[in-house]
Write a protein that holds these residues in place. Structure first.
Motif, PDB file in Angstrom:
ATOM      1  N   GLY A 304      41.827  46.008  20.378  1.00 24.91           N
ATOM      2  CA  GLY A 304      42.311  46.121  19.005  1.00 24.91           C
ATOM      3  C   GLY A 304      41.543  45.232  18.056  1.00 24.91           C
ATOM      4  O   GLY A 304      40.397  45.504  17.716  1.00 24.91           O
ATOM      5  N   GLY A 380      48.543  51.323  19.752  1.00 25.54           N
ATOM      6  CA  GLY A 380      48.385  50.860  18.371  1.00 25.54           C
ATOM      7  C   GLY A 380      49.668  50.282  17.833  1.00 25.54           C
ATOM      8  O   GLY A 380      50.763  50.575  18.326  1.00 25.54           O
ATOM      9  N   GLN A 388      43.430  50.410  15.375  1.00 27.89           N
ATOM     10  CA  GLN A 388      43.076  51.674  16.027  1.00 27.89           C
ATOM     11  C   GLN A 388      42.520  52.646  14.996  1.00 27.89           C
ATOM     12  O   GLN A 388      43.096  53.696  14.700  1.00 27.89           O
ATOM     13  CB  GLN A 388      44.296  52.278  16.721  1.00 27.89           C
ATOM     14  CG  GLN A 388      44.910  51.403  17.795  1.00 27.89           C
ATOM     15  CD  GLN A 388      43.984  51.208  18.980  1.00 27.89           C
ATOM     16  OE1 GLN A 388      43.078  52.031  19.233  1.00 27.89           O
ATOM     17  NE2 GLN A 388      44.187  50.129  19.717  1.00 27.89           N
TER      18      GLN A 388
END
Length: 404
Positions: A304, A380, A388
Motif C-alpha cells: 500500500g 484496500g 490502491q
C-alpha cells in the motif's frame, strides 16, 4: 472545454491563474533540525497500537524523515502536473487541472480528505487521463480537476467561519462552471466523499453523477443512535452485513477522538505547527487499519503506502503550515459523516474492506435510488486512491462508463 490559463470561462468571474510554488532549502533545514531535536515520551504501556502510534514507529519515522527522506522528489512529482488558483466566494482555491489527450474525455472533480491533500491523488492522474497507456481504452478517459480544500495545501485559509462541506460543494460546482465544463462527474473519499455526496444532493448544473469510496448510507435512526452512543431503536431487523456495519460504526464513533478535538478545539492544536514529530503522530492516527498499514511501512513491509508516500503528505502539511487551518473543517461541519443526504443523481459505490465501515448493499440501494455501480473490493482501506490506485482507477472507470 477548459478555460485558457489566466482567463475565466464564465464571463465576469475572477480569473484562473497559473500557480507555482517553491520551498527554500532553509525551510527544509529547519524542518530537519526540529525533527532531530524532538523530545520523546516514554514507551507505551501496551503491546499494541491502542494508545496511538507506537514510540518505535515514531522514532523510525523521525530518523528516516531527518536523514534519508527527500522532499524534492515529492516536489518534482507535484510540479509535473499543472497547478492553478482562482478566487471563489472570497477565497483562493488551488487546484490541479490535467486534461486528457482524448477529446471525448469526461471531466471529473476529485476531492481529497483529512489528513490528506492533493498528494493522495497523484497516482491516479495518468491512468485516468491517459487510459490507453494503463490497460484502458480511450472511451474511459477523464479530464481531472483536483482541488485543495479550503485550509489545506495551497488553497487559502478561511479567516472567518462558514467554510463547511456544503459551501465547499457549492464552490466546486462554481469551479467546474468556471472551467467551462457543462457535463462532469465528481469523486471522493473521506471528506472528499462528504463533499461529493453533498454535490450530488445540491445537483449543480452539469453534474451527471458521483463516485464515492466512503458512501453515506446509514439510516437516520441508526446513525443518530451510534453518534451519541445510545442503543439502537427497538424492533430493528438487521442482516449480517448490516449488523457488521453497525458494529464497525460503533467502534468508529467511540475512537475518532482526533475528530472530536478538531471539531471542538482546533486552536488547541497549536503545537502541531511547532513540532513536526507531533504533527506526524497526529496525522498518522486516523483509523486503526491505516495506522497499522503505515506502521508496517516504517517497519520495512512494502504494501500500500510507502514511507515516502506518508512523508510526502506530512511534509506538505508542515511546509504549508496547514495543520490547524485544515482541522477547522471539523469545527465547521454541521452534517453527519455517514448519514443519508438524499442524492437522486446516479451514484457509483466502491466498498474497500479496510474502510471505516463496509456499506451494506441493502442500505446503499436505499440511500441512492439511482445506484449504477456497487462493488466490494478484495483489498484496500480508507485512502483508496493513495493505497490502491489501480483498483480505484478501475472502479472510477466502471462507475462512470454508463453515464458518458
Amino acid at each position: 472545454m477548459s478555460a485558457t490559463p489566466g482567463t475565466a470561462a464564465t464571463p465576469g468571474a475572477p480569473e484562473i491563474r497559473p500557480f507555482t510554488f517553491e520551498f527554500p532549502e532553509a525551510e527544509l533545514e529547519d524542518l530537519r533540525a526540529r525533527i532531530k531535536a524532538a523530545r520523546w515520551p516514554e514507551k507505551e504501556t501496551v503491546a499494541d497500537q491502542s494508545q496511538g502510534p507506537q514510540l518505535e514507529t515514531m522514532k523510525e519515522l523521525a530518523r528516516y524523515w531527518a536523514s534519508e527522506y527527500d522532499w524534492r522528489k515529492a516536489e518534482a512529482k507535484l510540479k509535473a502536473v499543472p497547478h492553478f488558483i482562482t478566487e471563489i466566494d472570497g477565497l483562493d482555491i488551488h487546484f490541479i487541472h490535467v486534461r486528457s489527450k482524448h477529446e471525448d474525455a469526461l471531466p471529473l472533480i476529485v476531492t481529497h480528505g483529512w489528513p490528506g491533500s492533493v498528494v493522495e491523488q497523484l497516482k491516479i492522474i495518468d491512468p485516468l487521463t491517459n487510459p490507453t497507456a494503463h490497460g484502458g481504452s480511450a472511451s474511459d478517459a477523464f479530464h481531472l480537476v483536483i482541488p485543495s480544500m479550503p485550509g489545506y495545501g495551497f488553497s487559502g485559509k478561511p479567516a472567518t467561519t462558514g467554510w463547511g462541506p456544503e459551501r465547499i460543494a457549492r464552490a466546486w460546482g462554481e469551479l467546474m462552471k468556471r472551467l467551462g465544463y457543462t457535463k462532469y462527474g465528481a469523486q471522493g473519499g473521506d471528506w472528499g466523499a462528504i463533499v461529493t455526496d453533498l454535490m450530488g444532493a445540491q445537483e449543480p448544473e452539469g453534474l451527471i453523477g458521483i463516485h464515492t469510496n466512503m458512501p453515506k448510507v446509514i439510516p437516520a435512526a441508526i446513525d443518530a443512535a451510534l453518534a451519541v452512543g445510545n442503543p439502537l431503536p427497538e424492533g430493528l431487523s438487521l442482516s449480517a452485513d448490516e449488523q457488521a456495519a453497525v458494529e464497525q460504526l460503533d467502534f468508529v464513533y467511540r475512537h475518532v477522538y482526533y475528530a472530536y478535538m478538531m471539531a471542538s478545539r482546533p486552536q488547541t492544536l497549536t503545537g502541531l505547527v511547532d513540532s513536526p514529530v507531533g504533527l506526524a503522530a497526529f496525522l498518522l492516527d486516523h483509523d486503526a487499519a491505516s495506522l497499522a498499514l503505515i506502521s508496517r511501512s516504517f517497519a520495512g513491509v512494502a504494501e500500500g503506502l510507502t514511507r515516502d508516500d506518508v512523508l510526502d503528505n506530512i511534509t506538505l502539511f508542515w511546509l504549508t503550515n496547514t495543520a490547524v487551518s485544515a482541522a477547522r473543517l471539523y469545527a465547521e461541519n454541521k452534517t453527519s459523516f455517514f448519514g443519508i443526504n438524499g442524492v437522486k443523481l446516479p451514484v457509483a459505490v466502491s466498498v474497500f474492506p479496510d474502510e471505516l465501515y463496509q456499506a451494506p448493499k441493502s442500505w446503499t440501494e436505499q440511500a441512492y435510488p439511482n445506484l449504477v455501480h456497487y462493488n466490494r473490493l478484495p483489498k484496500g482501506g480508507h485512502f483508496a486512491a493513495w493505497e490502491q490506485p489501480e483498483l480505484l482507477v478501475d472502479e472510477v472507470r466502471a462507475g462512470f462508463r454508463t453515464l458518458r
